[in-house]
Design a protein around this motif. Sequence first.
Motif, PDB file in Angstrom:
ATOM      1  N   ALA A 123       0.837  -1.203   0.000  1.00 26.28           N
ATOM      2  CA  ALA A 123       0.000   0.000   0.000  1.00 26.28           C
ATOM      3  C   ALA A 123       0.870   1.249   0.000  1.00 26.28           C
ATOM      4  CB  ALA A 123      -0.925  -0.006   1.207  1.00 26.28           C
ATOM      5  N   ALA A 124       1.985   1.213   0.731  1.00 22.11           N
ATOM      6  CA  ALA A 124       2.896   2.354   0.753  1.00 22.11           C
ATOM      7  C   ALA A 124       3.586   2.541  -0.599  1.00 22.11           C
ATOM      8  CB  ALA A 124       3.943   2.163   1.853  1.00 22.11           C
ATOM      9  N   LEU A 142       5.914  -5.440  11.502  1.00 23.48           N
ATOM     10  CA  LEU A 142       6.975  -5.953  10.642  1.00 23.48           C
ATOM     11  C   LEU A 142       7.097  -5.178   9.339  1.00 23.48           C
ATOM     12  CD1 LEU A 142       6.490  -9.809  11.099  1.00 23.48           C
ATOM     13  CD2 LEU A 142       8.166  -8.315  12.209  1.00 23.48           C
ATOM     14  N   ALA A 143       6.121  -4.318   9.056  1.00 22.39           N
ATOM     15  CA  ALA A 143       6.208  -3.488   7.855  1.00 22.39           C
ATOM     16  C   ALA A 143       7.275  -2.414   8.012  1.00 22.39           C
ATOM     17  CB  ALA A 143       4.856  -2.843   7.557  1.00 22.39           C
ATOM     18  N   ALA A 150       4.048   5.907   5.372  1.00 23.05           N
ATOM     19  CA  ALA A 150       3.801   6.189   3.955  1.00 23.05           C
ATOM     20  C   ALA A 150       2.465   5.655   3.462  1.00 23.05           C
ATOM     21  CB  ALA A 150       4.929   5.601   3.103  1.00 23.05           C
ATOM     22  N   VAL A 151       1.767   4.879   4.291  1.00 19.62           N
ATOM     23  CA  VAL A 151       0.472   4.326   3.885  1.00 19.62           C
ATOM     24  C   VAL A 151      -0.568   5.435   3.852  1.00 19.62           C
ATOM     25  CG1 VAL A 151      -1.402   2.759   4.526  1.00 19.62           C
ATOM     26  CG2 VAL A 151       0.971   2.022   4.764  1.00 19.62           C
ATOM     27  N   GLY A 178       0.303   6.441   8.481  1.00 21.82           N
ATOM     28  CA  GLY A 178       0.211   7.734   7.842  1.00 21.82           C
ATOM     29  C   GLY A 178      -1.205   8.128   7.468  1.00 21.82           C
ATOM     30  N   GLY A 179      -2.041   7.150   7.117  1.00 16.93           N
ATOM     31  CA  GLY A 179      -3.414   7.442   6.718  1.00 16.93           C
ATOM     32  C   GLY A 179      -4.402   7.125   7.824  1.00 16.93           C
ATOM     33  N   ALA A 180      -5.675   7.063   7.448  1.00 13.25           N
ATOM     34  CA  ALA A 180      -6.718   6.755   8.420  1.00 13.25           C
ATOM     35  C   ALA A 180      -6.659   5.288   8.810  1.00 13.25           C
ATOM     36  CB  ALA A 180      -8.090   7.083   7.824  1.00 13.25           C
TER      37      ALA A 180
END
Length: 219
Positions: A123-124, A142-143, A150-151, A178-180
């Motif tokens: 997604a990032a 783990l991401a 950055a997502v 980073g996002g909702a």
Amino acid sequence: MIEREVTVRAPDVELDGRWSTSPDAVGAVVFAHGSGSSRHSPRNRAVADVLHRSGIATLLFDLLTPEEEQVDRITRELRFDIDLLTRRLTGAVDWLAAREDTAGTPIGLFGASTGAAAALRTAAERPDAVTGVVSRGGRPDLAGGGALRAVRAPALFIVGGADTDVLRLNKEALDRLGGAGRIRVVPGATHLFEEEGAMEEVADAAGEWFVRVFGAPGG
């Protein structure tokens, strides 16, 4: 739903998958299975069945080749190779986006366990392609913090209430997103959601999330 076996062409390998769709599909969800699992995962297939009833197409595919699966059964290393899993998942998203019959279709990602980390990294890396993410009992930690920040796609983390360590890791990852983002706790459920009604709650929550982010009628 029309189902057929497909070959997903990722940058470094060809992988077996099952594509299920209908002429009026409102979006497509790509599944990234968890540790030691495959496209035949009964839990992911149960979720896919619920998504189908909402008019959502699904792609369940193997993140590892048969030879790699044999190695992983012994070493248990490849299931934690997030770089490898992300390359495969990102390749599947690119493959789907490039197909004539699916180009322009909103794409969501459903990741379980270590597959959730790969889903968030993808997604990032593909913010213009990935519309939403759902993690089931995932390891978003783990991401990595950079990928989480950055997502941009809205993400739902579904965690069992009795899966205390993973719940803590999900809460920490949500703070870095980073996002909702939102956490959905399934009361009393453990990591595999084997308790009565637990997987049904997971599937319903995922269906509602993807309908909403795809902007489908009733979403």
